[in-house]
Design a protein around this motif. Structure first.
Motif, PDB file in Angstrom:
ATOM      1  N   TYR A  36       0.815  -1.211   0.000  1.00 44.64           N
ATOM      2  CA  TYR A  36       0.000   0.000   0.000  1.00 44.64           C
ATOM      3  C   TYR A  36       0.853   1.267   0.000  1.00 44.64           C
ATOM      4  O   TYR A  36       0.364   2.361  -0.255  1.00 44.64           O
ATOM      5  N   THR A  37       2.157   1.134   0.250  1.00 39.75           N
ATOM      6  CA  THR A  37       3.039   2.304   0.262  1.00 39.75           C
ATOM      7  C   THR A  37       3.463   2.738  -1.132  1.00 39.75           C
ATOM      8  O   THR A  37       4.147   3.744  -1.291  1.00 39.75           O
ATOM      9  N   GLY A  38       3.071   1.952  -2.166  1.00 41.58           N
ATOM     10  CA  GLY A  38       3.422   2.314  -3.536  1.00 41.58           C
ATOM     11  C   GLY A  38       4.625   1.579  -4.082  1.00 41.58           C
ATOM     12  O   GLY A  38       5.109   1.885  -5.172  1.00 41.58           O
ATOM     13  N   VAL A  39       5.123   0.567  -3.333  1.00 36.80           N
ATOM     14  CA  VAL A  39       6.287  -0.199  -3.770  1.00 36.80           C
ATOM     15  C   VAL A  39       5.836  -1.538  -4.346  1.00 36.80           C
ATOM     16  O   VAL A  39       5.014  -2.237  -3.744  1.00 36.80           O
ATOM     17  N   LYS A  63       2.667  10.088  -5.715  1.00 34.60           N
ATOM     18  CA  LYS A  63       1.909  11.168  -6.340  1.00 34.60           C
ATOM     19  C   LYS A  63       1.893  10.990  -7.852  1.00 34.60           C
ATOM     20  O   LYS A  63       1.373  10.006  -8.355  1.00 34.60           O
ATOM     21  N   ASN A  64       2.489  11.900  -8.617  1.00 33.91           N
ATOM     22  CA  ASN A  64       2.455  11.812 -10.079  1.00 33.91           C
ATOM     23  C   ASN A  64       3.747  11.270 -10.671  1.00 33.91           C
ATOM     24  O   ASN A  64       4.001  11.415 -11.878  1.00 33.91           O
ATOM     25  N   ALA A  65       4.576  10.627  -9.845  1.00 34.92           N
ATOM     26  CA  ALA A  65       5.864  10.109 -10.322  1.00 34.92           C
ATOM     27  C   ALA A  65       5.967   8.605 -10.081  1.00 34.92           C
ATOM     28  O   ALA A  65       5.447   8.076  -9.099  1.00 34.92           O
ATOM     29  N   VAL A  66       6.622   7.925 -11.027  1.00 39.31           N
ATOM     30  CA  VAL A  66       6.861   6.483 -10.922  1.00 39.31           C
ATOM     31  C   VAL A  66       8.332   6.216 -11.246  1.00 39.31           C
ATOM     32  O   VAL A  66       8.848   6.677 -12.274  1.00 39.31           O
ATOM     33  N   LEU A  78      18.565  -0.982 -15.540  1.00 38.31           N
ATOM     34  CA  LEU A  78      17.700  -0.071 -16.286  1.00 38.31           C
ATOM     35  C   LEU A  78      16.878   0.741 -15.294  1.00 38.31           C
ATOM     36  O   LEU A  78      16.143   0.192 -14.478  1.00 38.31           O
ATOM     37  N   THR A  79      17.002   2.045 -15.384  1.00 37.93           N
ATOM     38  CA  THR A  79      16.268   2.944 -14.496  1.00 37.93           C
ATOM     39  C   THR A  79      15.390   3.860 -15.337  1.00 37.93           C
ATOM     40  O   THR A  79      15.851   4.464 -16.301  1.00 37.93           O
ATOM     41  N   THR A  80      14.111   3.938 -14.969  1.00 33.26           N
ATOM     42  CA  THR A  80      13.153   4.764 -15.698  1.00 33.26           C
ATOM     43  C   THR A  80      12.371   5.632 -14.718  1.00 33.26           C
ATOM     44  O   THR A  80      11.863   5.133 -13.713  1.00 33.26           O
ATOM     45  N   SER A  95      15.037   7.655 -19.110  1.00 36.72           N
ATOM     46  CA  SER A  95      15.549   6.310 -18.853  1.00 36.72           C
ATOM     47  C   SER A  95      17.032   6.231 -19.182  1.00 36.72           C
ATOM     48  O   SER A  95      17.551   6.973 -20.023  1.00 36.72           O
ATOM     49  N   VAL A  96      17.721   5.308 -18.504  1.00 35.89           N
ATOM     50  CA  VAL A  96      19.134   5.038 -18.776  1.00 35.89           C
ATOM     51  C   VAL A  96      19.413   3.595 -18.391  1.00 35.89           C
ATOM     52  O   VAL A  96      18.853   3.070 -17.425  1.00 35.89           O
ATOM     53  N   LYS A  97      20.252   2.925 -19.194  1.00 37.11           N
ATOM     54  CA  LYS A  97      20.617   1.542 -18.941  1.00 37.11           C
ATOM     55  C   LYS A  97      22.111   1.471 -18.708  1.00 37.11           C
ATOM     56  O   LYS A  97      22.910   1.639 -19.637  1.00 37.11           O
TER      57      LYS A  97
END
Length: 276
Positions: A36-39, A63-66, A78-80, A95-97
């Motif tokens: 429920y914490t968004g993880v 909020k509005n970010a993922v 890979l980070t997005t 994004s960057v890999k």
């Protein structure tokens, strides 16, 4: 986000998903969970041709970010980062890999009641620029996309098409590969299939005069089980059955056969996705 014509990448997506999604000749095992914490955390293991690979992915929503981070067995990370409404009616994706620092990419999507635009730029010294545009309504839309290589000053890709969507059907016509191929698809939902659907797709390659016709269907056996099948004019037959073992946990068994060469060994795939 505005309910407009959607992105060009969504043209014909429903038909493409019915013909391709969940078909596999590999063995895949996935375990995922969320809080429920968004993880959310997911782990995948795939066996393909006797070789195994895997990855661990984590997602955090606030909020509005993922934020999505994925680490695979080849030590790639890979980070997005996706931010919605950073600008009005827009979505920004970065994004960057790693360890490939030249793989960085920044994309901005803009949605309007009668249009949708995307622009993506590679974050390196000599980047490629991808952009697409659609105009219309949720019912009918016209669009195009292109890729431009800044170093050479050439377009490496340009496609155009039209998409027509109705509550019980979807049709699209796409001119792709710099005008060398034409893809026409049509999907229709049928009550006779318990809410399933039938789909047809024809692709013509002008440079080789090659035509490929593929038909497929989806049938809902019950609320927890579905069956899919597809066949093309080259004799390639595919079928799968997917059963929901428990809410959001699925077992999928699929197979592929060459009906014009029955002496060949069929290919089978198995996918198990568990969500405690």
């Amino acid at each position: 986000m505005s309910k407009g014509p959607g992105l060009f990448s969504d043209f014909g997506k429903k038909a493409k998903d019915l013909l391709n999604k969940d078909y596999t000749s590999d063995q895949k095992f996935t375990v995922s969970s969320s809080s429920y914490t968004g993880v959310a955390v997911a782990s995948n293991v795939v066996n393909k041709g006797g070789f195994s690979s895997g990855d661990v992915a984590a997602q955090y929503k606030h909020k509005n970010a993922v934020v999505d981070v994925k680490l695979d067995t080849e030590s790639n990370i890979l980070t997005t980062l996706t931010v919605t409404d950073l600008l009005p009616s827009a979505k920004t994706v970065a994004s960057v890999k790693l360890p490939d620092y030249n793989s960085g990419k920044l994309e901005v999507q803009y949605f309007h009641e009668h249009a949708a635009l995307t622009t993506a730029v590679g974050l390196k010294k000599s980047p490629a620029v991808d952009f697409s545009a659609t105009i219309g309504t949720p019912s009918i839309a016209f669009g195009a996309e292109a890729s431009y290589m800044a170093p050479s000053g050439e377009f490496t890709k340009y496609n155009a098409g039209v998409n027509i969507a109705k509550p019980d059907s979807n049709a699209s016509v796409i001119l792709a590969d710099k005008g060398d191929s034409l893809r026409v698809s049509y999907l229709h939902h049928l009550n006779q299939l318990n809410g399933g659907a039938v789909v047809g797709e024809i692709t013509r390659k002008f440079s080789t005069n090659e035509n490929t016709l593929t038909v497929g269907c989806l049938y809902l056996v019950d609320p927890h089980t579905l069956v899919k099948a597809k066949l093309n004019n080259h004799g390639n037959l595919g079928a799968l059955i997917q059963h929901e073992l428990r809410p959001k946990s699925f077992l999928t068994i699929s197979g592929a056969f060459d009906t014009k060469a029955l002496e060949k060994t069929p290919k089978f795939g198995l996918a198990l996705s568990l969500r405690p």
